[in-house]
Write an enzyme that holds these catalytic residues in place. Structure first.
Site, mmCIF file in Angstrom:
data_model
loop_
_atom_site.group_PDB
_atom_site.id
_atom_site.type_symbol
_atom_site.label_atom_id
_atom_site.label_comp_id
_atom_site.label_asym_id
_atom_site.label_seq_id
_atom_site.Cartn_x
_atom_site.Cartn_y
_atom_site.Cartn_z
ATOM 1 N N TYR A 1 -1.453 -0.638 10.157
ATOM 2 C CA TYR A 1 -1.629 -1.096 8.759
ATOM 3 C C TYR A 1 -0.429 -0.681 7.912
ATOM 4 C CZ TYR A 1 -3.601 -1.156 4.001
ATOM 5 O OH TYR A 1 -3.808 -1.359 2.654
ATOM 6 N N SER B 1 0.844 -1.204 0.000
ATOM 7 C CA SER B 1 0.000 0.000 0.000
ATOM 8 C C SER B 1 0.867 1.237 0.000
ATOM 9 C CB SER B 1 -0.897 0.020 1.243
ATOM 10 O OG SER B 1 -1.522 1.278 1.368
HETATM 11 N N1 NAP Z 1 -8.568 -0.111 -1.876
HETATM 12 C C1 NAP Z 1 -7.463 0.599 -1.639
HETATM 13 O O1 NAP Z 1 -7.491 1.858 -1.690
HETATM 14 C C2 NAP Z 1 -6.163 -0.092 -1.331
HETATM 15 C C3 NAP Z 1 -5.012 0.716 -1.304
HETATM 16 C C4 NAP Z 1 -3.785 0.143 -1.037
HETATM 17 C C5 NAP Z 1 -3.716 -1.213 -0.806
HETATM 18 N N2 NAP Z 1 -4.835 -1.988 -0.833
HETATM 19 C C6 NAP Z 1 -4.651 -3.428 -0.576
HETATM 20 O O2 NAP Z 1 -5.141 -4.149 -1.687
HETATM 21 C C7 NAP Z 1 -5.562 -5.451 -1.256
HETATM 22 C C8 NAP Z 1 -6.972 -5.713 -1.799
HETATM 23 O O3 NAP Z 1 -7.854 -4.790 -1.172
HETATM 24 P P1 NAP Z 1 -9.225 -4.275 -1.829
HETATM 25 O O4 NAP Z 1 -9.145 -2.793 -1.877
HETATM 26 O O5 NAP Z 1 -9.554 -5.035 -3.031
HETATM 27 O O6 NAP Z 1 -10.228 -4.602 -0.623
HETATM 28 P P2 NAP Z 1 -11.261 -5.792 -0.383
HETATM 29 O O7 NAP Z 1 -12.324 -5.742 -1.421
HETATM 30 O O8 NAP Z 1 -11.656 -5.677 1.052
HETATM 31 O O9 NAP Z 1 -10.413 -7.116 -0.603
HETATM 32 C C9 NAP Z 1 -9.725 -7.810 0.412
HETATM 33 C C10 NAP Z 1 -9.900 -9.303 0.168
HETATM 34 O O10 NAP Z 1 -9.074 -10.036 1.076
HETATM 35 C C11 NAP Z 1 -9.802 -11.141 1.564
HETATM 36 N N3 NAP Z 1 -9.249 -11.472 2.880
HETATM 37 C C12 NAP Z 1 -9.075 -10.612 3.919
HETATM 38 N N4 NAP Z 1 -8.572 -11.267 4.977
HETATM 39 C C13 NAP Z 1 -8.420 -12.565 4.598
HETATM 40 C C14 NAP Z 1 -7.959 -13.734 5.265
HETATM 41 N N5 NAP Z 1 -7.579 -13.704 6.546
HETATM 42 N N6 NAP Z 1 -7.925 -14.898 4.587
HETATM 43 C C15 NAP Z 1 -8.351 -14.952 3.292
HETATM 44 N N7 NAP Z 1 -8.792 -13.874 2.611
HETATM 45 C C16 NAP Z 1 -8.839 -12.703 3.269
HETATM 46 C C17 NAP Z 1 -11.260 -10.656 1.615
HETATM 47 O O11 NAP Z 1 -12.198 -11.713 1.489
HETATM 48 P P3 NAP Z 1 -12.926 -12.380 2.777
HETATM 49 O O12 NAP Z 1 -13.362 -11.253 3.660
HETATM 50 O O13 NAP Z 1 -14.060 -13.158 2.180
HETATM 51 O O14 NAP Z 1 -11.894 -13.254 3.396
HETATM 52 C C18 NAP Z 1 -11.341 -9.764 0.388
HETATM 53 O O15 NAP Z 1 -11.769 -10.495 -0.757
HETATM 54 C C19 NAP Z 1 -5.472 -5.447 0.271
HETATM 55 O O16 NAP Z 1 -4.278 -6.091 0.661
HETATM 56 C C20 NAP Z 1 -5.419 -3.968 0.612
HETATM 57 O O17 NAP Z 1 -4.754 -3.738 1.836
HETATM 58 C C21 NAP Z 1 -6.063 -1.453 -1.089
#
Ligand code: NAP
Length: 250
Positions: free
Chosen positions: A154, A143
């Site tokens: 985080y 991130s």
């Molecule tokens: N959106 C942003 O602005 C942003 C910015 C920088 C970085 N990121 C990073 O990008 C990645 C994807 O995030 P996103 O934005 O797409 O959010 P998201 O839609 O919340 O996706 C996160 C995914 O991780 C899965 N997950 C979480 N904990 C888990 C566990 N213990 N075991 C297995 N699966 C797990 C969740 O599914 P379940 O809940 O069904 O397990 C969900 O599908 C993350 O690592 C996040 O930190 C996001």
């Protein structure tokens, strides 16, 4: 379809960035195993992506909490003895908590480290023996918060992935396996922010970019597809920022 016959494992592949990555990899020709905790969410994504890409059966779902070492066996079974061409460690997120006591601080930090570091470490270690040699790819989703702060535990957890990636790249390089980090900036249309996002928060994040817009899951998927693909074999140990210019040059 330049990657036909190859196999990827994408954690968190049922929603947001992970679903976009899965869709992109399937379009490129990969078969994909998606992993997450919610079976209904995974199954819906699996069916949608398979149908949209005209490749029903290309995506398989495995329900597992990747913070629990006891739940990794299902992922290894789903791979079914095939070499894994790409592991995309995308699962993670910001976990809040009551930090008014030291016990609360400890729980909050452990939860963020578990969700963002342990999920990636356990999945990668479980699949390490079956990574394709030569040619495997390990990709970690970090991130912008790791590079400029702003997320407390985080930020620290995501930054930990960078240091680990450098060591893993050194360990696996002689086997022609690459390890890279993709560091997204603000990405809308995912579950990441839940009900934490406000119109003001959105506008502030957009204003911090040079391109004047929020990122979308496909923006991040594009970077992951490149790193997972055959053309990226000489790129390893790198952190690729995909943030609209919110952080420059690192
Ligand atoms: N959106 C942003 O602005 C942003 C910015 C920088 C970085 N990121 C990073 O990008 C990645 C994807 O995030 P996103 O934005 O797409 O959010 P998201 O839609 O919340 O996706 C996160 C995914 O991780 C899965 N997950 C979480 N904990 C888990 C566990 N213990 N075991 C297995 N699966 C797990 C969740 O599914 P379940 O809940 O069904 O397990 C969900 O599908 C993350 O690592 C996040 O930190 C996001």
């Amino acid at each position: 379809m330049g990657e036909a016959g190859r196999l990827a494992v994408v954690s968190g592949g049922g929603t947001g960035i992970g679903a976009a990555v899965t869709r992109g990899l399937v379009a490129d020709g990969f078969d994909v195993v998606v992993v997450g905790r919610r079976g209904d969410v995974l199954r819906a994504a699996t069916e949608r992506i398979g149908a949209d890409c005209g490749r029903a059966g290309a995506v398989r779902a495995v329900v597992a909490d990747l913070t629990d070492p006891g739940q990794l066996s299902g992922v290894v079974e789903a791979v079914d003895g095939r070499p894994v061409d790409a592991v995309v460690n995308n699962a993670g997120g910001y976990l809040g908590g009551d930090t008014g006591t030291l016990a609360g601080v400890a729980a909050h930090w452990r939860a963020n480290l578990d969700a963002n570091v342990l999920t990636a470490v356990l999945l990668t270690e479980a699949l390490r023996p079956v990574l394709r040699r030569p040619g495997g790819r390990v990709i970690l989703l970090s991130s912008i918060a790791a590079q400029r702060g702003g997320g407390g535990a985080y930020s620290a957890a995501k930054a930990a992935l960078h240091g680990w990636a450098y060591d893993l790249a050194a360990q696996l390089g002689p086997e022609q396996i690459t390890v890279n980090v993709v560091s997204p900036g603000y990405v809308a249309e995912t579950e990441f922010f839940g009900d934490r996002m406000t119109p003001e928060g959105h506008a502030k994040r957009v204003a911090a970019t040079l391109v004047g817009r929020a990122g979308l899951p496909d923006d991040i998927a594009g970077a992951v597809r490149y790193l997972a693909g055959r053309d990226a074999g000489y790129v390893t140990g790198q952190v690729l920022g995909v943030n609209g210019g919110s952080v420059l040059g690192r």
